[in-house]
Write a protein that holds these residues in place. Structure first.
Motif, PDB file in Angstrom:
ATOM      1  N   SER A 177       0.843  -1.187   0.000  1.00 48.40           N
ATOM      2  CA  SER A 177       0.000   0.000   0.000  1.00 48.40           C
ATOM      3  C   SER A 177       0.890   1.253   0.000  1.00 48.40           C
ATOM      4  O   SER A 177       2.118   1.164   0.072  1.00 48.40           O
ATOM      5  CB  SER A 177      -0.900   0.006   1.232  1.00 48.40           C
ATOM      6  OG  SER A 177      -0.149   0.324   2.399  1.00 48.40           O
ATOM      7  N   ASP A 178       0.261   2.421  -0.032  1.00 44.54           N
ATOM      8  CA  ASP A 178       1.015   3.672   0.027  1.00 44.54           C
ATOM      9  C   ASP A 178       1.239   4.126   1.463  1.00 44.54           C
ATOM     10  O   ASP A 178       1.729   5.222   1.712  1.00 44.54           O
ATOM     11  CB  ASP A 178       0.312   4.766  -0.776  1.00 44.54           C
ATOM     12  CG  ASP A 178      -1.104   5.062  -0.254  1.00 44.54           C
ATOM     13  OD1 ASP A 178      -1.531   4.424   0.724  1.00 44.54           O
ATOM     14  OD2 ASP A 178      -1.779   5.926  -0.857  1.00 44.54           O
ATOM     15  N   LYS A 179       0.922   3.275   2.410  1.00 45.68           N
ATOM     16  CA  LYS A 179       1.081   3.602   3.825  1.00 45.68           C
ATOM     17  C   LYS A 179       2.454   3.147   4.323  1.00 45.68           C
ATOM     18  O   LYS A 179       3.071   2.258   3.719  1.00 45.68           O
ATOM     19  CB  LYS A 179      -0.039   2.953   4.642  1.00 45.68           C
ATOM     20  CG  LYS A 179      -1.417   3.393   4.146  1.00 45.68           C
ATOM     21  CD  LYS A 179      -2.530   2.833   4.959  1.00 45.68           C
ATOM     22  CE  LYS A 179      -3.871   3.199   4.323  1.00 45.68           C
ATOM     23  NZ  LYS A 179      -3.990   4.660   4.110  1.00 45.68           N
ATOM     24  N   PRO A 180       2.947   3.741   5.383  1.00 46.42           N
ATOM     25  CA  PRO A 180       4.274   3.360   5.885  1.00 46.42           C
ATOM     26  C   PRO A 180       4.302   1.922   6.385  1.00 46.42           C
ATOM     27  O   PRO A 180       3.278   1.374   6.808  1.00 46.42           O
ATOM     28  CB  PRO A 180       4.527   4.355   7.020  1.00 46.42           C
ATOM     29  CG  PRO A 180       3.168   4.826   7.438  1.00 46.42           C
ATOM     30  CD  PRO A 180       2.337   4.826   6.196  1.00 46.42           C
ATOM     31  N   ASP A 181       5.476   1.318   6.322  1.00 48.75           N
ATOM     32  CA  ASP A 181       5.637  -0.037   6.837  1.00 48.75           C
ATOM     33  C   ASP A 181       5.395  -0.061   8.340  1.00 48.75           C
ATOM     34  O   ASP A 181       5.512   0.961   9.036  1.00 48.75           O
ATOM     35  CB  ASP A 181       7.036  -0.565   6.526  1.00 48.75           C
ATOM     36  CG  ASP A 181       7.235  -0.844   5.041  1.00 48.75           C
ATOM     37  OD1 ASP A 181       6.224  -0.915   4.315  1.00 48.75           O
ATOM     38  OD2 ASP A 181       8.396  -0.997   4.611  1.00 48.75           O
ATOM     39  N   LEU A 182       5.079  -1.244   8.833  1.00 52.85           N
ATOM     40  CA  LEU A 182       4.699  -1.420  10.228  1.00 52.85           C
ATOM     41  C   LEU A 182       5.854  -1.946  11.081  1.00 52.85           C
ATOM     42  O   LEU A 182       6.668  -2.754  10.615  1.00 52.85           O
ATOM     43  CB  LEU A 182       3.536  -2.413  10.327  1.00 52.85           C
ATOM     44  CG  LEU A 182       2.209  -1.960   9.725  1.00 52.85           C
ATOM     45  CD1 LEU A 182       1.317  -3.173   9.477  1.00 52.85           C
ATOM     46  CD2 LEU A 182       1.521  -0.955  10.637  1.00 52.85           C
ATOM     47  N   LYS A 183       5.909  -1.518  12.305  1.00 53.49           N
ATOM     48  CA  LYS A 183       6.853  -2.076  13.265  1.00 53.49           C
ATOM     49  C   LYS A 183       6.378  -3.469  13.653  1.00 53.49           C
ATOM     50  O   LYS A 183       5.190  -3.703  13.852  1.00 53.49           O
ATOM     51  CB  LYS A 183       6.946  -1.183  14.501  1.00 53.49           C
ATOM     52  CG  LYS A 183       7.986  -1.640  15.519  1.00 53.49           C
ATOM     53  CD  LYS A 183       8.110  -0.647  16.643  1.00 53.49           C
ATOM     54  CE  LYS A 183       9.084  -1.148  17.721  1.00 53.49           C
ATOM     55  NZ  LYS A 183      10.422  -1.439  17.172  1.00 53.49           N
ATOM     56  N   ALA A 184       7.300  -4.391  13.726  1.00 59.92           N
ATOM     57  CA  ALA A 184       6.957  -5.780  14.026  1.00 59.92           C
ATOM     58  C   ALA A 184       6.206  -5.911  15.348  1.00 59.92           C
ATOM     59  O   ALA A 184       6.496  -5.192  16.313  1.00 59.92           O
ATOM     60  CB  ALA A 184       8.221  -6.634  14.073  1.00 59.92           C
ATOM     61  N   GLU A 185       5.246  -6.823  15.374  1.00 60.84           N
ATOM     62  CA  GLU A 185       4.548  -7.208  16.602  1.00 60.84           C
ATOM     63  C   GLU A 185       4.640  -8.728  16.735  1.00 60.84           C
ATOM     64  O   GLU A 185       3.643  -9.429  16.855  1.00 60.84           O
ATOM     65  CB  GLU A 185       3.088  -6.735  16.561  1.00 60.84           C
ATOM     66  CG  GLU A 185       2.961  -5.215  16.607  1.00 60.84           C
ATOM     67  CD  GLU A 185       1.522  -4.724  16.524  1.00 60.84           C
ATOM     68  OE1 GLU A 185       1.116  -3.952  17.403  1.00 60.84           O
ATOM     69  OE2 GLU A 185       0.813  -5.117  15.562  1.00 60.84           O
ATOM     70  N   PHE A 186       5.875  -9.211  16.711  1.00 64.11           N
ATOM     71  CA  PHE A 186       6.097 -10.651  16.805  1.00 64.11           C
ATOM     72  C   PHE A 186       5.649 -11.193  18.155  1.00 64.11           C
ATOM     73  O   PHE A 186       5.240 -12.348  18.263  1.00 64.11           O
ATOM     74  CB  PHE A 186       7.576 -10.983  16.590  1.00 64.11           C
ATOM     75  CG  PHE A 186       8.140 -10.552  15.265  1.00 64.11           C
ATOM     76  CD1 PHE A 186       7.317 -10.299  14.171  1.00 64.11           C
ATOM     77  CD2 PHE A 186       9.502 -10.414  15.102  1.00 64.11           C
ATOM     78  CE1 PHE A 186       7.836  -9.907  12.946  1.00 64.11           C
ATOM     79  CE2 PHE A 186      10.046 -10.028  13.877  1.00 64.11           C
ATOM     80  CZ  PHE A 186       9.217  -9.781  12.810  1.00 64.11           C
ATOM     81  N   THR A 187       5.785 -10.377  19.191  1.00 65.82           N
ATOM     82  CA  THR A 187       5.328 -10.736  20.531  1.00 65.82           C
ATOM     83  C   THR A 187       4.468  -9.590  21.062  1.00 65.82           C
ATOM     84  O   THR A 187       4.478  -8.481  20.518  1.00 65.82           O
ATOM     85  CB  THR A 187       6.508 -10.971  21.496  1.00 65.82           C
ATOM     86  OG1 THR A 187       7.218  -9.744  21.699  1.00 65.82           O
ATOM     87  CG2 THR A 187       7.461 -12.031  20.952  1.00 65.82           C
ATOM     88  N   PHE A 188       3.724  -9.872  22.113  1.00 60.16           N
ATOM     89  CA  PHE A 188       2.935  -8.837  22.774  1.00 60.16           C
ATOM     90  C   PHE A 188       3.053  -9.023  24.272  1.00 60.16           C
ATOM     91  O   PHE A 188       3.507 -10.073  24.755  1.00 60.16           O
ATOM     92  CB  PHE A 188       1.473  -8.872  22.313  1.00 60.16           C
ATOM     93  CG  PHE A 188       0.753 -10.164  22.601  1.00 60.16           C
ATOM     94  CD1 PHE A 188      -0.028 -10.310  23.742  1.00 60.16           C
ATOM     95  CD2 PHE A 188       0.833 -11.237  21.716  1.00 60.16           C
ATOM     96  CE1 PHE A 188      -0.706 -11.501  24.011  1.00 60.16           C
ATOM     97  CE2 PHE A 188       0.151 -12.433  21.968  1.00 60.16           C
ATOM     98  CZ  PHE A 188      -0.616 -12.564  23.109  1.00 60.16           C
ATOM     99  N   ARG A 189       2.677  -7.998  25.025  1.00 57.24           N
ATOM    100  CA  ARG A 189       2.781  -8.043  26.472  1.00 57.24           C
ATOM    101  C   ARG A 189       1.462  -8.518  27.066  1.00 57.24           C
ATOM    102  O   ARG A 189       0.396  -7.960  26.796  1.00 57.24           O
ATOM    103  CB  ARG A 189       3.139  -6.661  27.023  1.00 57.24           C
ATOM    104  CG  ARG A 189       4.414  -6.064  26.455  1.00 57.24           C
ATOM    105  CD  ARG A 189       5.626  -6.910  26.782  1.00 57.24           C
ATOM    106  NE  ARG A 189       5.945  -6.874  28.212  1.00 57.24           N
ATOM    107  CZ  ARG A 189       6.859  -7.666  28.778  1.00 57.24           C
ATOM    108  NH1 ARG A 189       7.517  -8.560  28.049  1.00 57.24           N
ATOM    109  NH2 ARG A 189       7.105  -7.581  30.066  1.00 57.24           N
TER     110      ARG A 189
END
Length: 276
Positions: free
Chosen positions: A99-111
């Motif tokens: 898409s034309d949106k910025p890339d996402l920061k990984a969410e490989f894990t969550f709290r």
């Protein structure tokens, strides 16, 4: 890669699991939030998947945004590996677009907070496994929370059959619009890709998508992708999912664990779903 359990065996179990729900009580079921349910119409049939904002809030926000823009309509499954996954979500239908949106920061894990209970939880080594809604997860033991600054522990989605994962390039923070449906269990993806949901209905459709790397023409495609909440009332399927925190599901998991034996994982469990 050798698969722990065949698709045929899991399909047979799924049929048996649905049969076992006949005696389940009303309290054993939940109605998913329609803002978190994707209805994907493909040329092979319908796929219904539940998004999990607790596991990947930024990725869910992006997917919802693109769905509202009809971004995914008409896109093909351009990379499909039979014993692995079916990838889509690229406007170029090649794997090179986004898409034309910025890339996402990984969410490989969550709290995970100590008050977030995993359904059908069990110990595996030093960790806990179970289900967060429909998503199979592994978590550090909650006892470790007293030693962390935020009083939470790390948890992550398991890439079981039907799990939705966000595709990316070599950079961990390069996910954008492409995603994939797991056709089989692939544990090497755990903690290296973002898991953000799971198929509730239509895993057979996912497995029927034409395989290829790249897929030969004509390619299978997503005709439309909508949130359940955005469908007209007369076209909105009624969905009930067995609550993974309830006693009926716990009994189902215990039975399945006894059937599989020492090699059992939470990927061996199909969550009963009713779609009307």
């Amino acid at each position: 890669m050798k698969l722990a359990h065949s698709a045929a065996a899991l399909a047979l179990f799924a049929t048996a699991a649905v049969a076992q729900t006949a005696g389940a009580q009303t309290s054993d079921w939940r109605t998913p939030d329609p803002q978190n349910v994707l209805v994907v119409e493909t040329n092979k049939g319908r796929i219904i998947a539940e998004l999990n904002p607790q596991a990947a809030p930024a990725h869910i926000e992006r997917v919802r945004e693109l769905v509202h823009a009809n971004f995914y309509d008409g896109l093909t499954f351009f990379r499909v590996i039979d014993s692995f996954m079916a990838q889509t979500g690229d406007p170029k239908n090649t794997g090179a677009g986004g898409s034309d949106k910025p890339d996402l920061k990984a969410e490989f894990t969550f709290r995970r907070a100590t008050d977030v209970t995993l359904g059908a939880s069990a110990k595996v080594g030093s960790n806990e496994t179970g289900f967060l809604g429909a998503l199979p997860v592994t978590s550090q033991p909650t006892a470790l929370a007293v030693m962390t600054a935020d009083r939470k522990v790390a948890a992550w989605g398991n890439f079981c059959p039907g799990v939705l994962g966000m595709a990316r390039a070599g950079d961990p923070d390069s996910a954008n619009s492409q995603f994939f449906f797991m056709r089989q269990h692939y544990p090497s993806l755990d903690k290296t890709y973002t898991a953000f949901g799971r198929v509730l209905s239509g895993l057979d459709v996912v497995r029927a998508i034409k395989a290829g790397e790249p897929v030969p023409d004509p390619q299978d495609k997503m005709i439309s992708v909508r949130l359940l909440a955005d469908l007209p009332a007369d076209k909105r399927p009624a969905i009930q999912v067995m609550d993974t925190r309830g006693p009926a599901f716990a009994a189902l998991v215990a039975k399945r664990r006894a059937e599989v034996g020492p090699s059992f994982t939470n990927c061996d469990v199909e969550i009963p779903v009713q779609v009307k």
